[in-house]
Write an enzyme that holds these catalytic residues in place. Structure first.
Site, PDB file in Angstrom:
ATOM      1  N   PRO A   1       0.510  -1.063   0.012  1.00 59.03           N
ATOM      2  CA  PRO A   1      -0.064  -0.352  -0.142  1.00 59.03           C
ATOM      3  C   PRO A   1       0.646   1.413  -0.124  1.00 59.03           C
ATOM      4  CG  PRO A   1       0.174  -1.236   2.209  1.00 59.03           C
ATOM      5  CD  PRO A   1       1.551  -1.922   1.294  1.00 59.03           C
ATOM      6  N   MET A   2       0.125   1.803  -1.184  1.00 58.70           N
ATOM      7  CA  MET A   2       1.270   3.048  -0.731  1.00 58.70           C
ATOM      8  C   MET A   2       0.146   5.261  -1.254  1.00 58.70           C
ATOM      9  SD  MET A   2       5.361   2.139  -2.873  1.00 58.70           S
ATOM     10  CE  MET A   2       4.084   1.539  -3.931  1.00 58.70           C
ATOM     11  N   ALA A   3       0.466   5.265  -0.101  1.00 63.23           N
ATOM     12  CA  ALA A   3      -0.937   6.962  -0.149  1.00 63.23           C
ATOM     13  C   ALA A   3      -0.366   7.526  -1.414  1.00 63.23           C
ATOM     14  CB  ALA A   3      -0.153   6.745   1.608  1.00 63.23           C
TER      15      ALA A   3
ATOM     16  N   CYS B   1       2.634   3.725   9.673  1.00 59.33           N
ATOM     17  CA  CYS B   1       2.659   4.868   9.312  1.00 59.33           C
ATOM     18  C   CYS B   1       3.407   5.606   9.938  1.00 59.33           C
ATOM     19  CB  CYS B   1       1.405   5.646   9.166  1.00 59.33           C
ATOM     20  SG  CYS B   1       1.824   6.838   8.013  1.00 59.33           S
TER      21      CYS B   1
ATOM     22  N   ASN C   1       8.996  -7.520   3.785  1.00 57.27           N
ATOM     23  CA  ASN C   1       8.891  -5.906   3.383  1.00 57.27           C
ATOM     24  C   ASN C   1      10.070  -5.403   3.325  1.00 57.27           C
ATOM     25  OD1 ASN C   1       7.055  -3.029   3.965  1.00 57.27           O
ATOM     26  ND2 ASN C   1       7.473  -3.566   2.099  1.00 57.27           N
ATOM     27  N   GLY C   2      10.947  -4.572   2.495  1.00 56.49           N
ATOM     28  CA  GLY C   2      11.903  -4.073   2.822  1.00 56.49           C
ATOM     29  C   GLY C   2      12.502  -4.102   1.282  1.00 56.49           C
ATOM     30  N   ASP C   3      12.962  -2.684   0.415  1.00 51.23           N
ATOM     31  CA  ASP C   3      13.969  -2.889   0.259  1.00 51.23           C
ATOM     32  C   ASP C   3      14.077  -4.030  -1.202  1.00 51.23           C
ATOM     33  OD1 ASP C   3      14.531  -0.178   1.208  1.00 51.23           O
ATOM     34  OD2 ASP C   3      16.429  -1.442   2.698  1.00 51.23           O
TER      35      ASP C   3
ATOM     36  N   ARG D   1       8.030   0.492  -3.220  1.00 50.63           N
ATOM     37  CA  ARG D   1       8.778   1.761  -3.739  1.00 50.63           C
ATOM     38  C   ARG D   1       9.870   1.418  -5.176  1.00 50.63           C
ATOM     39  NH1 ARG D   1      12.203   3.674   0.784  1.00 50.63           N
ATOM     40  NH2 ARG D   1      12.390   0.869   1.092  1.00 50.63           N
TER      41      ARG D   1
HETATM   42  C1  LIG Z   1       4.819   6.946  -0.791  1.00 47.55           C
HETATM   43  C2  LIG Z   1       4.189   5.991   0.506  1.00 47.55           C
HETATM   44  C3  LIG Z   1       3.067   5.962   1.100  1.00 47.55           C
HETATM   45  C4  LIG Z   1       3.291   5.010   1.626  1.00 47.55           C
HETATM   46  N1  LIG Z   1       1.902   4.685   1.834  1.00 47.55           N
HETATM   47  C5  LIG Z   1       1.978   3.428   2.848  1.00 47.55           C
HETATM   48  C6  LIG Z   1       0.269   3.291   2.959  1.00 47.55           C
HETATM   49  O1  LIG Z   1      -0.565   4.443   2.669  1.00 47.55           O
HETATM   50  N2  LIG Z   1       0.283   2.382   4.135  1.00 47.55           N
HETATM   51  C7  LIG Z   1       1.044   1.714   4.653  1.00 47.55           C
HETATM   52  O2  LIG Z   1       1.271   0.337   4.859  1.00 47.55           O
HETATM   53  N3  LIG Z   1       2.616   1.875   3.914  1.00 47.55           N
HETATM   54  C8  LIG Z   1       2.541   2.970   3.281  1.00 47.55           C
HETATM   55  N4  LIG Z   1       3.933   3.263   2.477  1.00 47.55           N
HETATM   56  C9  LIG Z   1       4.876   1.945   3.403  1.00 47.55           C
HETATM   57  C10 LIG Z   1       5.583   0.682   1.855  1.00 47.55           C
HETATM   58  O3  LIG Z   1       4.099   0.250   1.702  1.00 47.55           O
HETATM   59  C11 LIG Z   1       6.358  -0.400   2.291  1.00 47.55           C
HETATM   60  O4  LIG Z   1       6.584  -0.656   3.727  1.00 47.55           O
HETATM   61  C12 LIG Z   1       7.762   0.887   2.408  1.00 47.55           C
HETATM   62  O5  LIG Z   1       7.474   1.470   1.567  1.00 47.55           O
HETATM   63  C13 LIG Z   1       8.926  -0.409   2.569  1.00 47.55           C
HETATM   64  O6  LIG Z   1       9.106  -1.233   1.137  1.00 47.55           O
HETATM   65  P1  LIG Z   1      10.367  -0.898  -0.098  1.00 47.55           P
HETATM   66  O7  LIG Z   1      10.970  -1.090   0.102  1.00 47.55           O
HETATM   67  O8  LIG Z   1       9.382  -2.189  -1.354  1.00 47.55           O
HETATM   68  O9  LIG Z   1       9.716   0.231  -0.446  1.00 47.55           O
HETATM   69  C14 LIG Z   1       4.369   4.141   2.135  1.00 47.55           C
HETATM   70  C15 LIG Z   1       5.792   3.762   1.551  1.00 47.55           C
HETATM   71  C16 LIG Z   1       6.035   5.326   0.598  1.00 47.55           C
HETATM   72  C17 LIG Z   1       7.068   5.835  -0.102  1.00 47.55           C
END
Ligand SMILES: Cc1cc2nc3c(=O)[nH]c(=O)nc-3n(C[C@H](O)[C@H](O)[C@H](O)COP(=O)(O)O)c2cc1C
Length: 426
Positions: free
Chosen positions: A45-47, A151, A251-253, A276
Site C-alpha cells: 500500500p502506498m498513499a 505509518c 517487506n523492505g528494499d 517503491r
Molecule cells: C509514498 C509512500 C506511501 C506509503 N503509504 C503507505 C500506506 O498507505 N500504508 C502502508 O502500510 N505503508 C505505506 N508505505 C510503506 C510501504 O508500504 C512499504 O512498507 C515501504 O515503502 C517499504 O517497502 P519498499 O522498500 O518495497 O518500498 C508507503 C511508502 C511510500 C514510499
C-alpha cells in the site's frame, strides 16, 4: 537474533562469491484465510500512489510490451500473467470512513472487478471505529481487511494511529479483538519492527496477531525512527517467521527479482511485498515471475528488460488510464445528479489538476532510464492538461524511435527520495 543481512551482502549478481541456492525463489502461492494469493507477491500500500488506476496498471503491466498493441487494460488478466498476486489500497482513515457520506465513501473505496483479490487498509486507534470501518470494507466486497501499524507520519502518530500504536500493545490487542469480531473476511496487519531500537516489538506483535485470529502479517523491517533510512533488517522478518504459524509477508528494499528470491531464502517468509520499486519499474512483478519460472526450468533465473517501445506503451497506457478514470468519475457524478453546476465545475477542475499532478509525479519515475528522458519530463511538467501530457509522450517517442534501449530499470536513489517525501511520511 539471527545474522544481519545487509545490502553489501546482497550481491546476487556475483554468483561465485554470493551464489544463491538454485531452489531460492518466490513461492507459487500462499493463503490468507480462505483467499489464495498466486503468485506470492504483494503490491505494498502506498498513499498517493496505489489508487485504482495504479493498481490496475500494475496488474496489467504484462501487456505493455511492444509486441502487444492493446491498451485495453480492462481485459481480464490472471495474476499469474501480471506476476502480482495481491494488491492493496492506500491507507484510509477509519475515523474518516465511518463519518463519511455514502457517496464519498464509494469514491474512497473504488475498485474494479479485475482487482480481486484486493485488500483494503485502515488506520486509526479507536477499536469501535476501526471495527465499524472494517464492516464497511467487508460490505464493499473487499477480500481482506488490513490494519496499518507502520505509518510514521506525525499527524497519524499524533492520534495514536499507524506506528504510534507500536508503543501500546494492550491497545493493539483491543483493536485486533474488535476488528476480528466485526468481520468474517480475512484480517491482516502490516507493521514496522517497533518504535526504535530500544523498543522492538515485532515478534511479540506477530504472536498477538496470531493469538487473536488474524490471518497473516506483513513486516516492513525498519523501526519508526528509521523512517526510510538505512537498510531494511531482514533478520527480523526471519525472527517473526520463526515465531508464528500464520503467513508472514516480508517487506523492505526489494529492487530486483534476485532480491525477492533472496528475501524468501534468507527469511523463510511466505510472500514478498514490494513498494517503491513498483512505480519506478512496473515490470518488477512480471520479472519476478519470469525469474522464478526460468529458475525452475533451468536452474538459472533470467528475465526481460523493457525496451524503449515497452516504456512508451507503458507510459502512454498509464496516462490514458488516468484521463479515462476522470471521464468515468465525471459520468458517475453526472448520474448522481447531486451537484449543482458550479460545484460540478470545481470538482472537475480539481480532478483534472489531480490527474495532471499524478502524471507529473509518475513522469519522474517512469522516464528514468529512457534516453533523453529529461526533455520529456520537462515537457510533461509544462503541460496544462492530460491530453497535452499524452501528446508530449507520443511526440517524444516518435522522435526518439531509433535510440538504443536502456537495459537497466532499477530505481535510482532520487526515485526513492521522491517517493518517501509523499504525504505518507510527513
Ligand atoms: C509514498 C509512500 C506511501 C506509503 N503509504 C503507505 C500506506 O498507505 N500504508 C502502508 O502500510 N505503508 C505505506 N508505505 C510503506 C510501504 O508500504 C512499504 O512498507 C515501504 O515503502 C517499504 O517497502 P519498499 O522498500 O518495497 O518500498 C508507503 C511508502 C511510500 C514510499
Amino acid at each position: 537474533m539471527k545474522k544481519r543481512y545487509t545490502l553489501e551482502q546482497k550481491k546476487w549478481d556475483s554468483p561465485i562469491e554470493h551464489a544463491m541456492p538454485a531452489q531460492a525463489r518466490v513461492p507459487a502461492s500462499f493463503n490468507i484465510g480462505n483467499v489464495t494469493i498466486a503468485p506470492a507477491t504483494v503490491l505494498a500500500p502506498m498513499a498517493g500512489v496505489t489508487d485504482t488506476v495504479f493498481r490496475r496498471f500494475i496488474k496489467n503491466a504484462s501487456q505493455f510490451s511492444a509486441s502487444s498493441s492493446t491498451t485495453d487494460v480492462e481485459a481480464t488478466q490472471t495474476n499469474q500473467q501480471s506476476g502480482c498476486g495481491l494488491i492493496m489500497t492506500e491507507f484510509t482513515s477509519a475515523d474518516g470512513l465511518s463519518r463519511m457520506r455514502e457517496t464519498k465513501r464509494k469514491r474512497y473505496l473504488t475498485y474494479y472487478d479485475d482487482e480481486h483479490p484486493i485488500a483494503a487498509q485502515l488506520f486509526g486507534s479507536n477499536p469501535e471505529t476501526l471495527a465499524d470501518s472494517a464492516r464497511i470494507i467487508q460490505d464493499a466486497g473487499f477480500d481482506i481487511v488490513d490494519l496499518n501499524l507502520g505509518c510514521p507520519a506525525k499527524r497519524v502518530v499524533a492520534c495514536n494511529g499507524g506506528s504510534g500504536l507500536l508503543k501500546d500493545l494492550p491497545q493493539i490487542e483491543r483493536i485486533f479483538k474488535a476488528i476480528r469480531a466485526a468481520v468474517t473476511i480475512p484480517f491482516t496487519v502490516k507493521f514496522r519492527m517497533g518504535w526504535n531500537d530500544a523498543h522492538i516489538v515485532c515478534v511479540e506483535l506477530a504472536k498477538l496477531a496470531e493469538d487473536n485470529g488474524l490471518n497473516a502479517c506483513a513486516l516492513h523491517a525498519r523501526t519508526r525512527e528509521d523512517g526510510y533510512t538505512g537498510q531494511a533488517r531482514w533478520e527480523y522478518i526471519a525472527a517473526v517467521k520463526d515465531a508464528v504459524r500464520i503467513p508472514v509477508i516480508g517487506n523492505g528494499d526489494i529492487r530486483t527479482p534476485e532480491d525477492a528470491a533472496a528475501m524468501v531464502e534468507k527469511t523463510g517468509c511466505d510472500a514478498v511485498m514490494i513498494g517503491r520499486t513498483a512505480p519506478a519499474n512496473p515490470w518488477i512483478f512480471r520479472q519476478i515471475a519470469q525469474y522464478t519460472a526460468s529458475k525452475e526450468a533451468t536452474g538459472i533465473g533470467t528475465y526481460d528488460h523493457p525496451t524503449n517501445d515497452d516504456r512508451y506503451s507503458m507510459i502512454r497506457t498509464y496516462f490514458q488510464m488516468l484521463v479515462d478514470e476522470i471521464a468515468i468519475e465525471e459520468a458517475a457524478e453526472a448520474a448522481r445528479a447531486e451537484a449543482i453546476i458550479a460545484q460540478g465545475q470545481i470538482a472537475r477542475e480539481k480532478r483534472n489538476r489531480d490527474a495532471v499532478g499524478k502524471m507529473k509525479q509518475f513522469a519522474a519515475w517512469f522516464t528514468h532510464g529512457v534516453p533523453g528522458g529529461g526533455g520529456l519530463r520537462k515537457q510533461i511538467f509544462e503541460a496544462k492538461n492530460g491530453n497535452a501530457v499524452i501528446a508530449a509522450v507520443e511526440h517524444f517517442f516518435e522522435s526518439h524511435q531509433n535510440l538504443p534501449d536502456e537495459a537497466d530499470t532499477a530505481p535510482v536513489q532520487s526515485d526513492t527520495a521522491l517517493l518517501t517525501e509523499a504525504a505518507y511520511c510527513d
